[in-house]
Design an enzyme around this catalytic site. Structure first.
Site, short mmCIF file in Angstrom:
data_model
loop_
_atom_site.label_atom_id
_atom_site.label_comp_id
_atom_site.label_asym_id
_atom_site.label_seq_id
_atom_site.Cartn_x
_atom_site.Cartn_y
_atom_site.Cartn_z
N LYS A 1 51.63 34.14 34.11
CA LYS A 1 51.44 32.77 34.62
C LYS A 1 50.18 32.17 34.01
O LYS A 1 49.35 32.88 33.43
CB LYS A 1 51.35 32.81 36.14
CG LYS A 1 50.19 33.63 36.68
CD LYS A 1 50.33 33.84 38.18
CE LYS A 1 49.23 34.76 38.71
NZ LYS A 1 49.46 35.11 40.12
N TYR B 1 18.90 20.04 31.77
CA TYR B 1 19.05 19.11 32.90
C TYR B 1 18.44 19.70 34.17
O TYR B 1 18.65 20.88 34.48
CB TYR B 1 20.53 18.86 33.19
CG TYR B 1 21.23 18.00 32.17
CD1 TYR B 1 20.81 16.70 31.90
CD2 TYR B 1 22.34 18.50 31.49
CE1 TYR B 1 21.48 15.92 30.97
CE2 TYR B 1 23.01 17.72 30.55
CZ TYR B 1 22.58 16.44 30.30
OH TYR B 1 23.24 15.67 29.38
C1 PLP Z 1 49.50 36.50 39.98
C2 PLP Z 1 50.45 37.37 40.68
C3 PLP Z 1 50.45 38.76 40.42
C4 PLP Z 1 49.45 39.42 39.53
O1 PLP Z 1 48.23 39.59 40.23
P1 PLP Z 1 46.96 40.26 39.56
O2 PLP Z 1 45.95 40.30 40.65
O3 PLP Z 1 46.54 39.36 38.45
O4 PLP Z 1 47.39 41.59 39.07
C5 PLP Z 1 51.41 39.52 41.07
N1 PLP Z 1 52.32 38.95 41.90
C6 PLP Z 1 52.33 37.64 42.16
C7 PLP Z 1 53.34 37.09 43.10
C8 PLP Z 1 51.40 36.81 41.57
O5 PLP Z 1 51.43 35.50 41.82
#
Ligand code: PLP
Length: 359
Positions: free
Chosen positions: A35, A255
């Site tokens: 993702k 800044y």
């Molecule tokens: C993002 C996600 C994962 C992976 O999680 P990590 O902590 O990055 O290993 C697994 N399952 C779902 C449903 C997710 O949304």
């Protein structure tokens, strides 16, 4: 002449980290989670790096179609399921598995005439209280799914709230696992529970499939070092020193003048700022590598630049290599200094940062 800021993705590291994930769950198949543009690494690189995965999991329906266009012909799982009927029809058409987590998604599936079969993953809320059906209704939901002609297979999926914590968490992983198993006891169908933290720390939860994300990119879900799990950084964010200032005791940098020198110092200006995804909240002292030597950020992060202490690095000057995170400087350390997690840093690398790859 482009800016010297480049995020290099190590394809061999992606492959290696996938092997590590699989070694922790030897009896399970693996959804490599891609993702958010493969956590900022790029879907196309992920397809090559995770070629050995059994499937790819993601959130974005358009990403699922992009994976098919990139030639990924193994399974794909939409982790939040479909957002509308159009997504559902496309998923069936392109052979994309879907999560069903809500009564609305179930109704949509019941009411849509699909001409292709679809593989469904029933999401169970075992205590995270984000997505999913209550354990008590899972049998009913399962029966309704079975009655839908286009549903080919039904698997079960849940998500841990505290797989990275010890057993003293408010909701230990073992408790969620027990709720999951009892909700679906006796029902046939594949089980999938583990994110990276569970993959690394709760081998007993592996089930039929695991869903590692962050570990595949060489970072850890929480405390502890990725290297101690044998993980390799998949992204190195590099830039260069583009300017040098020599300052004296009492002189301030940047800044808000949030850093004031207590003696003579050499300050290096690095081409990387918050518009590139470097965290604006990174405080004085956040680690940085210059010419491979560890030093610290001083002064506030600005849009296009940060400033670092070159005083301990005699040979450093304009053109010196700077590593913001990655090879030699774990992203988790930078994230911790900035009060965030490696996930956020890698996902936030901005579109104007050039991407490159090795391996
Ligand atoms: C993002 C996600 C994962 C992976 O999680 P990590 O902590 O990055 O290993 C697994 N399952 C779902 C449903 C997710 O949304």
């Amino acid at each position: 002449m482009p800016r010297p800021l480049v995020a290099t993705v190590d394809i061999a590291a992606l492959k290696h980290n996938l092997d590590v994930a699989r070694a922790h769950a030897p009896g399970a198949r693996t959804w490599a989670v891609v993702k958010a543009n493969a956590y900022g690494h790029g879907l196309e690189r992920a397809v090559r790096g995770f070629a050995a995965a059994d499937g790819l999991g993601l959130i974005e329906p358009e990403g699922a179609l992009a994976l098919r266009r990139l030639g990924w012909n193994k399974r794909i799982l939409l982790l939040e399921g479909c957002f509308d009927t159009e997504d559902l029809m496309q998923s069936a058409q392109h052979g994309v598995d879907i999560v069903v987590h809500s009564p609305e998604q179930l109704a949509m599936l019941e009411q849509t005439q699909l001409t292709q079969a679809v593989d469904v993953h029933l999401k169970i809320n075992t205590g995270m209280n984000r997505l999913g059906f209550a354990p008590a209704v899972c049998r009913d939901i399962h029966a309704r799914l079975r009655a839908i002609p286009a549903v080919r297979s039904i698997s079960f999926i849940t998500h841990f709230a505290n797989a990275d914590e010890d057993a003293h968490a408010v909701l230990p992983a073992a408790e969620q696992r027990a709720r999951f198993e009892s909700a679906i006891a006796g029902l046939g169908g594949e089980r999938c529970l583990s994110n990276s933290a569970a993959d690394l720390l709760h081998a007993d939860c592996a089930g039929d499939w695991v869903r590692p994300g962050i570990m595949l990119y060489g970072a850890t879900p929480s405390a502890g070092s990725a290297a101690s799990f044998g993980l390799r950084p998949a992204m190195t964010l590099r830039s260069e020193i583009i300017g040098v200032q020599h300052i004296d005791r009492g002189d301030a940098v940047g800044y808000g003048s949030t850093f004031v020198a207590d003696g003579p110092m050499t300050i290096g200006v690095v081409a990387c700022g918050y518009a590139d995804g470097y965290p604006r909240h990174a405080p004085n002292g956040t680690p940085v590598l210059v010419n491979g030597v560890r030093t610290r950020m001083v002064g506030r992060v600005s849009m296009d630049m940060i400033t670092v202490d070159l005083t301990p690095i005699a040979q450093a000057g304009v053109g010196s290599e700077v590593v913001l995170w990655g090879e030699g400087l774990p992203i988790d350390e930078v994230a911790r200094a900035a009060g965030t997690v490696g996930y956020e840093l890698m996902c936030a690398v901005a579109p104007r940062v050039r991407m490159a790859e090795i391996g």
